[in-house]
Design a protein around this motif. Structure first.
Motif, mmCIF file in Angstrom:
data_model
loop_
_atom_site.group_PDB
_atom_site.id
_atom_site.type_symbol
_atom_site.label_atom_id
_atom_site.label_comp_id
_atom_site.label_asym_id
_atom_site.label_seq_id
_atom_site.Cartn_x
_atom_site.Cartn_y
_atom_site.Cartn_z
ATOM 1 N N ARG A 117 0.836 -1.214 0.000
ATOM 2 C CA ARG A 117 0.000 0.000 0.000
ATOM 3 C C ARG A 117 0.863 1.253 0.000
ATOM 4 N N ASP A 118 1.856 1.296 0.866
ATOM 5 C CA ASP A 118 2.651 2.508 1.031
ATOM 6 C C ASP A 118 3.557 2.768 -0.169
ATOM 7 N N VAL A 122 -1.336 3.851 -2.730
ATOM 8 C CA VAL A 122 -2.770 3.606 -2.853
ATOM 9 C C VAL A 122 -3.412 3.616 -1.467
ATOM 10 N N ASP A 123 -4.732 3.690 -1.431
ATOM 11 C CA ASP A 123 -5.444 3.671 -0.152
ATOM 12 C C ASP A 123 -5.411 2.302 0.501
ATOM 13 N N GLY A 124 -5.320 1.261 -0.300
ATOM 14 C CA GLY A 124 -5.290 -0.093 0.231
ATOM 15 C C GLY A 124 -5.198 -1.109 -0.885
ATOM 16 N N ASP A 144 -6.047 -1.895 8.171
ATOM 17 C CA ASP A 144 -6.335 -0.709 7.363
ATOM 18 C C ASP A 144 -5.759 -0.792 5.959
ATOM 19 N N SER A 145 -4.746 -1.620 5.768
ATOM 20 C CA SER A 145 -4.089 -1.702 4.468
ATOM 21 C C SER A 145 -4.876 -2.515 3.447
ATOM 22 N N LEU A 147 -8.450 -3.331 1.606
ATOM 23 C CA LEU A 147 -9.775 -2.791 1.319
ATOM 24 C C LEU A 147 -10.750 -3.853 0.841
ATOM 25 N N LYS A 181 -16.120 -1.430 5.397
ATOM 26 C CA LYS A 181 -15.656 -1.717 4.040
ATOM 27 C C LYS A 181 -16.684 -2.455 3.194
#
Length: 262
Positions: A117-118, A122-124, A144-145, A147, A181
């Motif tokens: 993700r990082d 991206v958001d996840g 959280d990583s 989605l 989600k």
């Protein structure tokens, strides 16, 4: 004529190391290919064989980046008996019979999802777990990583189908995450001897107990097992083909491609 899968020589290879919550350092090679919204594809017990590589091709063709950790076994072919023996010996990573916690390798996978993700901005990410690793997808959706998550034929713990390979804290985290989600996907054949009706009932009892659908189950007819790989039939209208289309639609709704590539 069946199209030959893209081989691992065409993937980018890197090593990823991380510590579990128990303080143990784990390291595995990770293979990646594609430029779209990332999906972490976790191998099943037979290994990263041609069927898994074909699934990876379908994900890439649908506009995703596939990130595939190599956890055990030979590459490019399947070895069910040999891999089972390997995993039974990997006690610091896999605890096949545990009913009150995920295996330690789930911690490593969680940190891999965060790293993907990082680094991709991206958001996840999306996750697919299968058979031995199917329950990991249910655990990872609590982070959280992640989605979107697909648990295909989740089987662990193998000899306690009425239990989940998760701690109470992990179950609570995944329930809370799925509230926000939306429902994840679970795939299985109706007469699967390894991912049974009892397992299905356990998942529904754990996550859909209050009439709130946190897990959407897709049940296919028959006695197969590996929905997306060994038992997959690449023909429009076949139940496995239609299940894959539903998975791709789900990921398409939940994931976004990075704005920049790293």
């Amino acid at each position: 004529m069946t199209k030959r899968a893209t081989q691992l020589s065409a993937y980018q290879k890197a090593s990823f190391s991380a510590q579990t919550r128990e303080g143990r350092s784990l390291s595995h090679d990770v293979y990646s290919r594609g430029l779209g919204a990332p999906i972490v594809l976790i191998q099943e017990l037979p290994g990263i064989g041609q069927e898994t590589l074909s699934l990876a091709d379908k994900l890439v063709d649908a506009g995703h980046e596939v990130v595939m950790p190599h956890l055990f076994g030979p590459l490019g072919k399947i070895s069910i008996g040999g891999n089972l023996a390997r995993v039974m010996c990997m006690r610091k990573e896999f605890r096949l019979m545990a009913t009150d916690a995920s295996s330690p390798v789930a911690d490593w996978l969680r940190l891999l999802c965060r790293q993907v993700r990082d680094t991709r901005g991206v958001d996840g990410v999306g996750v697919i777990g299968m058979c031995l690793t199917g329950n990991f997808a249910i655990t990872l959706i609590g982070d959280d990583s992640v989605l979107a998550a697909v648990a295909s034929q989740p089987a662990m713990p193998f000899f306690k189908q009425g239990a989940l390979h998760m701690s109470p804290q992990e179950i609570a985290s995944s329930r809370d995450a799925l509230e926000a989600k939306g429902p994840m996907r679970v795939l299985r054949f109706e007469d699967d001897p390894l991912s049974t009706v009892e397992k299905s009932e356990c998942i529904h009892r754990t996550f859909n107990d209050d009439a709130h659908e946190r897990v959407k189950e897709i049940v296919l007819p028959g006695k197969g097992h590996s929905v997306l790989t060994l038992d997959f039939v690449d023909e429009a209208g076949h139940p496995t083909y239609e299940a894959l289309q539903r998975v791709l639609n789900y990921f398409g709704e939940k994931l976004r491609a990075p704005l920049r590539q790293s």
